[in-house]
Design a protein around this motif. Structure first.
Motif, PDB file in Angstrom:
ATOM      1  N   ASN A  89       2.171   1.847  -3.428  1.00 60.86           N
ATOM      2  CA  ASN A  89       1.121   2.323  -4.337  1.00 60.86           C
ATOM      3  C   ASN A  89       0.769   3.788  -4.090  1.00 60.86           C
ATOM      4  OD1 ASN A  89       0.776  -0.037  -5.815  1.00 60.86           O
ATOM      5  ND2 ASN A  89      -0.632  -0.910  -4.325  1.00 60.86           N
TER       6      ASN A  89
ATOM      7  N   SER B 123      -8.263  -4.225   5.572  1.00 58.80           N
ATOM      8  CA  SER B 123      -8.991  -5.419   6.036  1.00 58.80           C
ATOM      9  C   SER B 123      -8.101  -6.274   6.920  1.00 58.80           C
ATOM     10  CB  SER B 123      -9.486  -6.226   4.833  1.00 58.80           C
ATOM     11  OG  SER B 123     -10.379  -5.463   4.043  1.00 58.80           O
TER      12      SER B 123
ATOM     13  N   THR C  11       0.831  -1.206   0.000  1.00 56.66           N
ATOM     14  CA  THR C  11       0.000   0.000   0.000  1.00 56.66           C
ATOM     15  C   THR C  11       0.861   1.250   0.000  1.00 56.66           C
ATOM     16  OG1 THR C  11      -1.786  -1.135   1.164  1.00 56.66           O
ATOM     17  CG2 THR C  11      -1.767   1.264   1.275  1.00 56.66           C
TER      18      THR C  11
ATOM     19  N   ARG D 154      -7.336   3.051  -8.872  1.00 53.90           N
ATOM     20  CA  ARG D 154      -7.977   1.764  -8.565  1.00 53.90           C
ATOM     21  C   ARG D 154      -6.966   0.789  -7.950  1.00 53.90           C
ATOM     22  NH1 ARG D 154     -12.655  -0.324  -9.609  1.00 53.90           N
ATOM     23  NH2 ARG D 154     -13.212   1.493 -10.884  1.00 53.90           N
ATOM     24  N   LYS D 155      -5.756   0.808  -8.478  1.00 53.76           N
ATOM     25  CA  LYS D 155      -4.713  -0.068  -7.937  1.00 53.76           C
ATOM     26  C   LYS D 155      -4.420   0.293  -6.482  1.00 53.76           C
ATOM     27  CE  LYS D 155       0.028  -1.584  -8.854  1.00 53.76           C
ATOM     28  NZ  LYS D 155       1.232  -1.376  -9.720  1.00 53.76           N
ATOM     29  N   ASN D 156      -4.348   1.592  -6.207  1.00 46.57           N
ATOM     30  CA  ASN D 156      -4.120   2.058  -4.845  1.00 46.57           C
ATOM     31  C   ASN D 156      -5.313   1.703  -3.947  1.00 46.57           C
ATOM     32  OD1 ASN D 156      -2.733   3.732  -2.757  1.00 46.57           O
ATOM     33  ND2 ASN D 156      -4.550   5.015  -3.020  1.00 46.57           N
ATOM     34  N   TYR D 157      -6.524   1.851  -4.490  1.00 49.83           N
ATOM     35  CA  TYR D 157      -7.746   1.538  -3.737  1.00 49.83           C
ATOM     36  C   TYR D 157      -7.779   0.064  -3.338  1.00 49.83           C
ATOM     37  CZ  TYR D 157     -12.645   0.078  -3.329  1.00 49.83           C
ATOM     38  OH  TYR D 157     -13.807  -0.503  -2.928  1.00 49.83           O
ATOM     39  N   GLU D 158      -7.485  -0.821  -4.296  1.00 50.22           N
ATOM     40  CA  GLU D 158      -7.540  -2.256  -4.011  1.00 50.22           C
ATOM     41  C   GLU D 158      -6.493  -2.658  -2.976  1.00 50.22           C
ATOM     42  OE1 GLU D 158      -7.127  -4.007  -7.833  1.00 50.22           O
ATOM     43  OE2 GLU D 158      -9.211  -3.614  -8.440  1.00 50.22           O
ATOM     44  N   ALA D 159      -5.281  -2.105  -3.129  1.00 47.25           N
ATOM     45  CA  ALA D 159      -4.232  -2.432  -2.162  1.00 47.25           C
ATOM     46  C   ALA D 159      -4.597  -1.935  -0.766  1.00 47.25           C
ATOM     47  CB  ALA D 159      -2.908  -1.817  -2.615  1.00 47.25           C
ATOM     48  N   THR D 160      -5.192  -0.739  -0.697  1.00 46.89           N
ATOM     49  CA  THR D 160      -5.582  -0.176   0.602  1.00 46.89           C
ATOM     50  C   THR D 160      -6.697  -0.992   1.246  1.00 46.89           C
ATOM     51  OG1 THR D 160      -4.983   2.039  -0.191  1.00 46.89           O
ATOM     52  CG2 THR D 160      -6.359   1.907   1.777  1.00 46.89           C
ATOM     53  N   ILE D 161      -7.656  -1.453   0.419  1.00 40.47           N
ATOM     54  CA  ILE D 161      -8.742  -2.290   0.948  1.00 40.47           C
ATOM     55  C   ILE D 161      -8.175  -3.555   1.581  1.00 40.47           C
ATOM     56  CG2 ILE D 161     -10.640  -3.797   0.268  1.00 40.47           C
ATOM     57  CD1 ILE D 161     -11.533  -0.954   0.538  1.00 40.47           C
ATOM     58  N   TYR D 162      -7.243  -4.207   0.885  1.00 39.41           N
ATOM     59  CA  TYR D 162      -6.649  -5.443   1.416  1.00 39.41           C
ATOM     60  C   TYR D 162      -5.891  -5.175   2.713  1.00 39.41           C
ATOM     61  CZ  TYR D 162      -7.750  -7.903  -2.940  1.00 39.41           C
ATOM     62  OH  TYR D 162      -8.401  -8.488  -3.995  1.00 39.41           O
TER      63      TYR D 162
END
Length: 610
Positions: free
Chosen positions: A229, A276, A226, A265-273
């Motif tokens: 990213n 979580s 993250t 979007r790449k940053n968003y997905e990494a941050t979500i993971y």
């Protein structure tokens, strides 16, 4: 000269002809620091930036210890009130206990405020020192570092990553220590009350410790990803917004939107993971605390029925169970924050780990050839990952003369002047200024000797006067009135008339977007010439100005000291007509062109052969 001293100089110069590390890379794209060394080692390194504030930090930690002591005492006092006073109706004793509890709560309130003030001030000063250290480190690194790394990513390391470290110190460390002292104190305190009930209360904590140990490496990897990213996104935004006029000119707004959407979007997905994973511990710790409380109540009722404990002790243990597992829930959130901080610290350490490949060597003075200002001896150079750009070049530049470098694009002209101003070191060979190896000059001393005017001038926020003073120690205390007089005596009277507000004309934060390209170049000319350099390099410096202004600037150049050597790169052939010597640069080599007509023939021949 003593023969032994001469031999010593030759040995030193021979050692200095080899670049220390020709394959050195400055790229931060890959993790230069794979792992910062774990929590405790990283904390020790980070706390090195708290020099001078250790006393205040200890006061803050002492306040944390007081809070932890209060957390241990209050349940025991409540149990005592129930068993010794409420059970027998002793109102006077109960009132005394109540006042004692109020006193403890008041002390806790005051200690919490003092802790916030002291730790907060220390964290802000630490953030200041850390950013100042990064700024200093960046200034010590060569041009190659900035060529290999994106400005946006560096900005993210300076702003985002250091801010995460600041939050770690001001919040996570305090909560960690408070939780640790509370957990450790409660765990010891309850054993003095009842060993059996204590073991029941702590049994689920063992499973939590094992789970945290197993899952933490995964959380750390996700947080590092993250952080990378976020840096990539900052770099993409900085690059595209800086060059937005090009995006508009080429009608690539949709591409711009799609590209940034992809990065976002790449940053968003990494941050979500990562978020979580960071939140994974909290519900598990909460569940474990609930299970422990049920177990304590169940077993406590059994002990109460056998007369082994009192009702007050059971109530105290219920409170201690909550006070033990609630900090564990805090620690669950802190685990994620610590992993974020470790990832941020690794990115900061990657910058600190860089070493300049442009060290200042021992002061070696060779025998200066009469009237020779600059000399290149057997110089070869190539950029990282490429072949040689210049090879075995031998050139001499005399004091007070003007030299022109001509040749096709990509022939090596700009590379040569970069070597002359020590933006890079040669892979082999020596460059001397006034008989002294250029690598033995300190950067400040070298910048006073050499001025460079580039084709694309770089300006900073402020005024025209501020930009002219930039980097000139002699002008730092000179006001606009005296600076105006100085510029007029140097032949810049007509140039100053090109600015509506004179030296007070503002330069915007976008590097001078309010000024024309020609006006920016005029500022860079004035800035360079006022330094009175021994060597002036003009790299396509007149490419963006009209011939009338060029003639004006040529007159201003005449105001330079008579012994100033000028090296000019120019595609306008009329610019090099007055040069004392013309050199043709192409195919790794430099050839003396002879006359102006000979230079024209060499240029035409290179065009036909290309």
């Amino acid at each position: 000269m003593n023969p032994r001293s001469r031999l010593r100089q030759l040995e030193l110069l021979k050692c200095m002809t080899i670049k220390p590390n020709a394959e050195l890379t400055y790229s931060l794209d890959k993790d230069t620091v794979k792992h910062p060394g774990g929590f405790w080692k990283s904390t020790k390194q980070f706390f090195g930036y708290i020099k001078g504030d250790g006393g205040k930090l200890l006061v803050g930690f002492a306040m944390v210890l007081i809070d932890a002591a209060a957390a241990m005492l209050t349940p025991f006092m409540i149990a005592r009130a129930i068993d010794q006073y409420i059970s027998i109706g002793d109102l006077q004793g109960l009132i005394v206990i109540c006042f004692q509890l109020i006193a403890i709560y008041f002390v806790t309130m005051v200690s919490g405020y003092i802790q916030g003030i002291f730790v907060g001030s220390v964290s802000q000063r630490t953030l200041f020192r850390l950013r100042e250290s990064i700024f200093s480190k960046l200034q010590s690194l060569p041009i190659a570092f900035f060529n290999q790394n994106k400005a946006g990513d560096l900005m993210s390391r300076i702003n985002n990553d250091t801010e995460k470290l600041n939050q770690f110190l001001s919040d996570s460390v305090v909560r960690f220590l408070g939780s640790f002292f509370t957990i450790f104190g409660v765990a010891i305190f309850v054993f003095f009350i009842n060993v059996k009930l204590s073991l029941v209360m702590l049994i689920t904590a063992v499973g939590l410790a094992i789970l945290t140990r197993l899952v933490s490496p995964l959380v750390g990897r996700l947080n590092k990803k993250t952080a990378r990213n976020v840096g990539d996104m900052s770099a993409a935004l900085q690059e595209n917004l800086t060059n937005f006029r090009v995006v508009v000119a080429f009608g690539k707004r949709q591409y711009f939107r799609d590209f940034l959407d992809k990065v976002n979007r790449k940053n968003y997905e990494a941050t979500i993971y990562s978020d979580s994973a960071n939140k994974l511990f909290e519900p598990i710790y909460d569940f474990a605390g609930g299970v422990a409380l049920v177990a304590v109540l169940w077993y406590g009722l059994f002990l109460l029925s056998t007369g082994e404990i009192t009702i007050g002790i059971l109530i105290a243990f219920a409170s201690y169970t909550q006070r033990f597992y609630s900090p564990l829930q805090y620690l669950a959130t802190i685990v994620g924050e610590v992993q974020v901080s470790l990832a941020a610290w690794a990115r900061v350490l990657a910058v600190f780990s860089m070493r300049s490949d442009l060290p200042v060597f021992e002061n070696v003075q060779t025998e200066k050839t009469k009237n020779i200002r600059l000399e290149l001896k057997n110089v070869s150079f190539g950029y990282e990952g490429g072949g040689l750009v210049v090879e075995d070049v031998n050139l001499s530049f005399e004091e007070g003369k003007t030299y022109a470098l001509v040749g096709p694009t990509g022939g090596g002209k700009s590379t040569l002047v970069s070597l002359m101003s020590r933006l890079y070191d040669p892979l082999s060979g020596i460059i001397t200024i006034d008989g002294k190896d250029i690598r033995s000059y300190e950067s400040v001393e070298r910048s006073q000797l050499i001025s460079v005017i580039l084709q694309d001038p770089i300006l900073f926020s402020g005024t025209v006067g501020d930009n002219i003073r930039y980097g000139n120690v002699a002008l730092l205390e000179v006001d606009d009135i005296d600076l105006d007089k100085l510029l007029r005596t140097r032949g810049f009277a007509e140039v100053l008339s090109r600015f509506d507000q004179g030296l007070a004309t503002p330069v915007s934060q976008t590097g001078g977007a309010s000024l024309s390209l020609g006006q920016k170049q005029l500022i860079s000319f004035m800035r360079a010439i006022l330094r009175q350099p021994k060597l002036l390099i003009l790299d396509e410096a007149t490419a963006n100005i009209d011939t009338v202004t060029e003639a004006m600037l040529n007159q201003a150049l005449e105001a330079l000291p008579k012994d100033t050597t000028k090296v000019i790169i120019a595609h306008r052939l009329n610019t090099i007509k007055e040069a004392d010597e013309i050199m043709f640069v192409n195919g790794h080599h430099v050839t003396k062109a002879g006359s102006f007509d000979d230079a024209i023939r060499l240029i035409e021949s290179s065009k036909r052969n290309s």
